[in-house]
Design a protein around this motif. Sequence first.
Motif, PDB file in Angstrom:
ATOM      1  N   GLN A  27       0.608  -1.329   0.035  1.00  0.00           N
ATOM      2  CA  GLN A  27      -0.051  -0.044  -0.146  1.00  0.00           C
ATOM      3  C   GLN A  27       0.860   1.245  -0.231  1.00  0.00           C
ATOM      4  OE1 GLN A  27      -3.566   0.086  -0.423  1.00  0.00           O
ATOM      5  NE2 GLN A  27      -2.870   2.141  -0.834  1.00  0.00           N
ATOM      6  N   ARG A  28       2.009   1.373   0.722  1.00  0.00           N
ATOM      7  CA  ARG A  28       2.906   2.349   0.672  1.00  0.00           C
ATOM      8  C   ARG A  28       3.309   2.564  -0.570  1.00  0.00           C
ATOM      9  NH1 ARG A  28       4.306   0.291   6.016  1.00  0.00           N
ATOM     10  NH2 ARG A  28       6.341  -0.923   4.844  1.00  0.00           N
ATOM     11  N   GLU A  29       3.749   1.419  -1.434  1.00  0.00           N
ATOM     12  CA  GLU A  29       4.356   1.670  -2.755  1.00  0.00           C
ATOM     13  C   GLU A  29       3.267   2.294  -3.720  1.00  0.00           C
ATOM     14  OE1 GLU A  29       6.439  -1.365  -4.695  1.00  0.00           O
ATOM     15  OE2 GLU A  29       7.122  -2.374  -2.635  1.00  0.00           O
ATOM     16  N   LEU A  30       1.922   1.619  -3.557  1.00  0.00           N
ATOM     17  CA  LEU A  30       0.954   2.350  -4.355  1.00  0.00           C
ATOM     18  C   LEU A  30       0.529   3.862  -3.943  1.00  0.00           C
ATOM     19  CD1 LEU A  30      -1.974  -0.490  -3.890  1.00  0.00           C
ATOM     20  CD2 LEU A  30      -0.614   0.235  -6.164  1.00  0.00           C
ATOM     21  N   ASP A  31       0.688   4.091  -2.783  1.00  0.00           N
ATOM     22  CA  ASP A  31       0.555   5.538  -2.304  1.00  0.00           C
ATOM     23  C   ASP A  31       1.687   6.515  -3.048  1.00  0.00           C
ATOM     24  OD1 ASP A  31      -1.767   4.852  -1.162  1.00  0.00           O
ATOM     25  OD2 ASP A  31      -0.579   4.862   1.068  1.00  0.00           O
ATOM     26  N   GLY A  32       2.964   5.838  -3.224  1.00  0.00           N
ATOM     27  CA  GLY A  32       4.049   6.635  -3.786  1.00  0.00           C
ATOM     28  C   GLY A  32       3.895   6.830  -5.282  1.00  0.00           C
ATOM     29  N   LEU A  33       3.127   5.771  -5.736  1.00  0.00           N
ATOM     30  CA  LEU A  33       2.840   6.026  -7.249  1.00  0.00           C
ATOM     31  C   LEU A  33       1.919   7.172  -7.469  1.00  0.00           C
ATOM     32  CD1 LEU A  33       2.651   2.182  -8.307  1.00  0.00           C
ATOM     33  CD2 LEU A  33       4.480   3.714  -8.946  1.00  0.00           C
ATOM     34  N   LYS A  34       0.841   7.384  -6.509  1.00  0.00           N
ATOM     35  CA  LYS A  34      -0.182   8.251  -6.645  1.00  0.00           C
ATOM     36  C   LYS A  34       0.475   9.567  -6.707  1.00  0.00           C
ATOM     37  CE  LYS A  34      -3.996   5.350  -5.135  1.00  0.00           C
ATOM     38  NZ  LYS A  34      -5.024   5.057  -3.977  1.00  0.00           N
ATOM     39  N   VAL A  35       1.537   9.796  -5.709  1.00  0.00           N
ATOM     40  CA  VAL A  35       2.071  11.045  -5.383  1.00  0.00           C
ATOM     41  C   VAL A  35       3.072  11.173  -6.990  1.00  0.00           C
ATOM     42  CG1 VAL A  35       4.084  12.104  -4.069  1.00  0.00           C
ATOM     43  CG2 VAL A  35       2.375  10.832  -2.908  1.00  0.00           C
ATOM     44  N   GLU A  36       3.608  10.127  -7.332  1.00  0.00           N
ATOM     45  CA  GLU A  36       4.540  10.391  -8.580  1.00  0.00           C
ATOM     46  C   GLU A  36       3.503  10.749  -9.852  1.00  0.00           C
ATOM     47  OE1 GLU A  36       8.431   8.078  -8.950  1.00  0.00           O
ATOM     48  OE2 GLU A  36       7.234   7.115  -7.567  1.00  0.00           O
ATOM     49  N   GLY A  37       2.558  10.486  -9.601  1.00  0.00           N
ATOM     50  CA  GLY A  37       1.344  10.534 -10.888  1.00  0.00           C
ATOM     51  C   GLY A  37       1.699   9.356 -11.822  1.00  0.00           C
TER      52      GLY A  37
END
Length: 410
Positions: A27-37
């Motif tokens: 989930q942390r990795e997915l959240d990071g993808l959202k931040v990076e667009g």
Amino acid sequence: MISAEGTKMPLTRDDPRLHEDMVQSLQRELDGLKVEGLYRSLRLVDGPQGPRIHIDGKEAIHFAGSDYLGLACHPRLTQAACQATMRYGCGAAAARLISGNHDLYPQVEERLARFKQAEAALLFSTGYQANLGVISALMGFQDVVFSDALNHASIVDGCRLSRAKVMIFPHNDLAALEDLLREETSAGRRLIVVDGLYSMDGDVAPLREIVELAKRYGCVTMVDDSHGIGVLGETGRGTAEAAGVLGRIDIETGSLAKALGGFGAYVVGNRTVIEYLINRARPFIFTCALPPAVLATVLEALTIVEQEPERRQQLWDNTRHMRVGLREIGFEVSPRGTQIIPLMVGGSERVMRLSQELLDCGVFAQGIRYPSVPRGTERIRLTVTASHSKADLDAALTALAEAGRALQLI
């Protein structure tokens, strides 16, 4: 976990916290993808493919697919699929080396070999599996692969799986390729692998020159022609035909799910190579055979490609119209080129904003981001088809002009 003595105990496999830790990490990795667009989600398509598509509950002009000749919903392909299903059933229910090799397979493979002027052909379930299977089966740790920097991900992964030495040359840079060929002399098998028509940039490989280099330096040539088959060349035989080297490429792979409107993939080449792949390509050996309906549609699609050259002519007329129109509204696009047209935007958030604004205007054109393309080269990729009407093209140009000005791209 803490023991009665106060010491920390390792987690066991059945401890639920082990699974919780993994889920939280993901989930942390997915959240990071959202931040990076860079987060991706699935869109819902309701209905058939075509020049217009119903996506996420809205009709839009479709510039994001690969149905270049408009065959995906052609009634002749639909009828062939239905007839094959009635005769053979829905699935093969086994790998080809067991009981899945029904009689449509040799028909399709012989037809593809003739079409590509090769000795033999072999079908795979997907283009990804074809590239993975060919490279990993033919190349090993003692061999070397010379690979274009913009090759498809399946080629990249095939090279990794093979354990061969990989030497990457800048995109379509023949001088750099020759330097590498001259430098690397210690390898066993030597393979030059390129895409025929590059799916994200829309340009073609200089196959005539690559064939000459391969001959000079003792290399085998391999071309992925997924986006060229049915489209390029006088008779639609692909990039090799367009370059004047049809029959001179050692190994060619390609998808049957794009211009041919169906599914699956092929490899064509020397008969011994094909026989070797049957015995050594793991994605072929350990995969269930394709459904009979898929093979029947391939046969029908090849017939249409040969019988109806006007489909290719319409595709090129539409492509020219779109490219000239894009230049007139201010985009930096060559007036000549293939049906794949990249519009450089830069920035993940910006390109996805443009994609959404176009969809709001009734045009579906996908934003392409890392890792599909290098960072900083984010783009809208337009794919023109033979089935687009001039009204479709002009409506898309109007939407692109409005959205492009709003984002200060033109």
